[in-house]
Design a protein around this motif. Structure first.
Motif, PDB file in Angstrom:
ATOM      1  N   PHE A   4       4.309   6.817  -4.397  1.00 14.04           N
ATOM      2  CA  PHE A   4       4.094   7.280  -3.034  1.00 14.04           C
ATOM      3  C   PHE A   4       5.440   7.326  -2.300  1.00 14.04           C
ATOM      4  O   PHE A   4       6.418   6.726  -2.726  1.00 14.04           O
ATOM      5  CB  PHE A   4       3.114   6.358  -2.307  1.00 14.04           C
TER       6      PHE A   4
ATOM      7  N   PHE B  67       0.391   4.342   9.737  1.00 10.29           N
ATOM      8  CA  PHE B  67       1.736   3.993   9.271  1.00 10.29           C
ATOM      9  C   PHE B  67       2.805   4.785  10.015  1.00 10.29           C
ATOM     10  O   PHE B  67       2.741   6.005  10.138  1.00 10.29           O
ATOM     11  CB  PHE B  67       1.865   4.247   7.770  1.00 10.29           C
TER      12      PHE B  67
ATOM     13  N   LYS C 142       0.409  14.808  -2.053  1.00 13.26           N
ATOM     14  CA  LYS C 142       0.131  13.646  -2.880  1.00 13.26           C
ATOM     15  C   LYS C 142       0.403  13.981  -4.347  1.00 13.26           C
ATOM     16  O   LYS C 142       0.005  15.024  -4.846  1.00 13.26           O
ATOM     17  CB  LYS C 142      -1.316  13.180  -2.696  1.00 13.26           C
TER      18      LYS C 142
ATOM     19  N   TRP D 117      -3.160   1.117   7.618  1.00 14.55           N
ATOM     20  CA  TRP D 117      -3.835   2.312   7.090  1.00 14.55           C
ATOM     21  C   TRP D 117      -2.884   3.513   7.103  1.00 14.55           C
ATOM     22  O   TRP D 117      -1.931   3.582   7.879  1.00 14.55           O
ATOM     23  CB  TRP D 117      -5.073   2.615   7.918  1.00 14.55           C
ATOM     24  N   ASP D 118      -3.185   4.485   6.243  1.00  7.65           N
ATOM     25  CA  ASP D 118      -2.319   5.654   6.102  1.00  7.65           C
ATOM     26  C   ASP D 118      -2.053   6.333   7.447  1.00  7.65           C
ATOM     27  O   ASP D 118      -0.905   6.671   7.773  1.00  7.65           O
ATOM     28  CB  ASP D 118      -2.964   6.677   5.145  1.00  7.65           C
ATOM     29  N   GLU D 119      -3.111   6.535   8.218  1.00 10.12           N
ATOM     30  CA  GLU D 119      -2.953   7.277   9.473  1.00 10.12           C
ATOM     31  C   GLU D 119      -2.227   6.466  10.546  1.00 10.12           C
ATOM     32  O   GLU D 119      -1.754   7.018  11.547  1.00 10.12           O
ATOM     33  CB  GLU D 119      -4.316   7.732  10.005  1.00 10.12           C
TER      34      GLU D 119
ATOM     35  N   VAL E 132       1.743   4.945   0.722  1.00 16.38           N
ATOM     36  CA  VAL E 132       1.331   6.006   1.654  1.00 16.38           C
ATOM     37  C   VAL E 132       2.288   7.179   1.499  1.00 16.38           C
ATOM     38  O   VAL E 132       3.471   7.001   1.199  1.00 16.38           O
ATOM     39  CB  VAL E 132       1.311   5.523   3.122  1.00 16.38           C
ATOM     40  N   ASN E 133       1.787   8.378   1.716  1.00 19.70           N
ATOM     41  CA  ASN E 133       2.606   9.581   1.643  1.00 19.70           C
ATOM     42  C   ASN E 133       2.883  10.121   3.028  1.00 19.70           C
ATOM     43  O   ASN E 133       2.061   9.991   3.937  1.00 19.70           O
ATOM     44  CB  ASN E 133       1.909  10.650   0.800  1.00 19.70           C
ATOM     45  N   SER E 134       4.049  10.718   3.201  1.00 24.82           N
ATOM     46  CA  SER E 134       4.386  11.311   4.489  1.00 24.82           C
ATOM     47  C   SER E 134       3.561  12.577   4.707  1.00 24.82           C
ATOM     48  O   SER E 134       3.019  13.155   3.774  1.00 24.82           O
ATOM     49  CB  SER E 134       5.881  11.642   4.546  1.00 24.82           C
ATOM     50  N   SER E 135       3.494  13.012   5.936  1.00 27.93           N
ATOM     51  CA  SER E 135       2.666  14.177   6.274  1.00 27.93           C
ATOM     52  C   SER E 135       3.206  15.460   5.664  1.00 27.93           C
ATOM     53  O   SER E 135       2.491  16.441   5.528  1.00 27.93           O
ATOM     54  CB  SER E 135       2.585  14.331   7.798  1.00 27.93           C
TER      55      SER E 135
ATOM     56  N   ARG F 161       0.844  -1.193   0.000  1.00 29.87           N
ATOM     57  CA  ARG F 161       0.000   0.000   0.000  1.00 29.87           C
ATOM     58  C   ARG F 161       0.879   1.242   0.000  1.00 29.87           C
ATOM     59  O   ARG F 161       1.752   1.411   0.858  1.00 29.87           O
ATOM     60  CB  ARG F 161      -0.902  -0.002   1.233  1.00 29.87           C
TER      61      ARG F 161
ATOM     62  N   TYR G 259       5.929   2.421   0.710  1.00 22.94           N
ATOM     63  CA  TYR G 259       5.053   1.296   0.394  1.00 22.94           C
ATOM     64  C   TYR G 259       5.152   0.308   1.542  1.00 22.94           C
ATOM     65  O   TYR G 259       6.245  -0.157   1.882  1.00 22.94           O
ATOM     66  CB  TYR G 259       5.466   0.628  -0.924  1.00 22.94           C
TER      67      TYR G 259
END
Length: 499
Positions: free
Chosen positions: A287, A300, A282, A296-298, A275-278, A273, A290
């Motif tokens: 991303f 990770f 995007k 989930w994104d939140e 995910v992008n850093s804060s 999956r 991975y």
């Protein structure tokens, strides 16, 4: 002048999990893999023998069957009070499966005196097509005894059990040295092969996403028996060396036509999956990280969870680009036909493409979705199919709102996904001069996809069920000491790597 006799065997396959029909974590129904859908387009339907793995819902595990059983027992959600009963249910189920597949091969042999037309075996890399035989698989099992513990509740030697039953189904001495290529040669000598599909190369790259690391191949990996390899992805120069050896061996078989696929990017399936850093906005394409698809994104945390980086993902895909260039170059030299599977999968990678599709679905497929009451909602008002490459998601009414192409292991297609793959082959085969009497039977393909037409109700709470199968924070409550997902990935890993 006498008309030259047509080859006896209409379709033969040498391949890996994608041509065997692996999905949901195991090999189960080989009658609904993509070669079977192609064979059904001939009239009369030719003989197309395949190994059968329907016992105990497949090997090493069928996550759909497992989740369906949990759904029947616990409904649409497993709350914290039900984790121990659910673990008991799961443990009993997996113990039964393990006991069956490790319970003595004499009970598993079948009276199949000629090689199967489908020689595909999941987990096989290019060189396995000539290195692996039934004797080596048997000796590996004998020399590495199975254990039974909470840390290993799936059949430990599932890949080698599978290879024994495909390569030498009678388990007789006269076929024990035969590889996939040897068995195809036997079929060629027995009347000839009209169409030979060689579906290999995916597992020369997939270990990088299964293991979430880049370990490039070394020369010793090219000669080693499968469990003794240490790489997760091949160096392009090693890939070319092996693919050229494969080509030379395949050319000696003498099939009338040979079809080879291009390899999709391993970073597209939802087995990992993105995910992008804060701090990163995007962007389309890649991303920042991975990780596992159940994170989930939140949730990770790169300090806690396994991952590969954007740069590593790009390295993987660039290597696969080189693999595909090699495939095209070698195919041209040997007059093979290239099936553009990679291009078609890339065109469906909607999450990477920001929700857009570059490649539409076949009109006949969309019409069949609309005809089936269980899938009619998957066609929107613009007459477009809404299935995509994301992990399967259901709404409160148990209808699919995301996914549909990849199965519950996040890596292998659903039955519908295999149908879409078969369609790409069908088009390429027609262009190559293959004469089909029937078109793709989309109604049959959709009706056979139980995961899409009748998904287990427990999948409504996807986060909960994935957390259960991955253990997560409930690890201390369960009898299962290692994640089911982790054990599945260990089976799919290259060599002897452990997650």
């Amino acid at each position: 002048m006498f008309r030259k006799k047509d080859p006896k065997h209409k379709l033969v396959v040498i391949g890996d999990s994608l041509s065997q029909g692996f999905n949901n974590g195991g090999i189960y129904r080989t009658d609904i893999n993509f070669p079977s859908f192609i064979a059904r387009c001939f009239e009369p339907t030719p003989r197309f023998d395949q190994a059968n793995f329907t016992a105990q819902a497949g090997i090493p595990i069928n996550l759909e069957v497992l989740i369906r059983g949990l759904s029947e027992e616990f409904g649409s959600e497993i709350d914290w009070r039900e984790y121990l009963p659910a673990a008991n249910h799961t443990f009993r189920t997996l113990k039964r499966i393990k006991k069956y597949w490790e319970g003595g091969m004499k009970d598993l042999k079948v009276n199949q005196l000629t090689p199967y037309h489908n020689q595909a075996i999941w987990g096989f890399a290019i060189n396995d097509s000539w290195i692996v035989n039934e004797r080596k698989s048997r000796e590996y099992i004998q020399n590495n005894k199975e254990s039974f513990s909470v840390f290993g509740i799936l059949p430990e030697h599932a890949k080698y059990t599978t290879s024994r039953l495909v390569l030498n189904p009678t388990l007789r001495n006269d076929f024990q040295e035969n590889s996939q290529i040897d068995n195809a040669n036997i079929l060629q000598e027995d009347g000839g092969i009209e169409n030979l599909i060689v579906c290999l190369g995916h597992n020369n790259a997939l270990g990088s996403v299964v293991n979430l690391n880049l370990t490039w191949s070394e020369p010793e990996d090219m000669k080693a028996f499968t469990p003794h390899r240490k790489h997760s992805i091949y160096r392009p120069e090693h890939f070319e060396m092996e693919y050229r050896e494969l080509a030379e061996r395949i050319s000696k078989i003498g099939a009338k036509r040979v079809f080879v696929p291009t390899i999709p990017y391993p970073t597209i399936p939802p087995v990992i999956r993105g995910v992008n850093s804060s701090v990163s906005k995007k962007a389309l394409g890649y991303f920042d990280y991975y990780t596992r698809f159940w994170i989930w994104d939140e949730d990770f945390d790169p300090g806690k969870h396994p991952f590969i980086t954007k740069d590593e993902a790009i390295q993987i895909d660039l290597a696969v680009d080189e693999f595909n260039n090699i495939i095209k170059k070698v195919a041209k030299e040997y007059d093979w036909f290239v099936v553009p599977v990679a291009r078609n999968v890339a065109g469906m990678a909607n999450r990477r493409l920001g929700g857009e599709l570059l490649r539409g679905y076949p009109k006949e497929f969309v019409s069949a979705l609309k005809r089936n009451p269980a899938t009619a909602h998957l066609v929107n008002q613009k007459d477009e199919a809404t299935i995509n490459t994301e992990f399967l998601r259901l709404d409160k009414d148990k209808k699919i709102i995301k996914g549909g192409i990849f199965s519950l292991d996040g890596l292998h297609p659903t039955t519908i996904g295999y149908g879409l793959m078969a369609n790409v082959y069908y088009i390429s085969m027609v262009q190559a001069g293959v004469k089909f009497q029937k078109k793709m039977d989309w109604d049959h393909i959709i009706a056979e996809d139980s995961l899409i037409t009748n998904p287990p109700v427990l999948l409504k709470e996807l986060r909960s069920v994935l957390g259960y199968l991955a253990l997560g924070n409930q690890e201390r409550f369960l009898k299962i000491g290692k994640s089911i997902f982790t054990q599945v990935f260990e089976h799919l890993s290259t060599g002897d790597q452990k997650n």
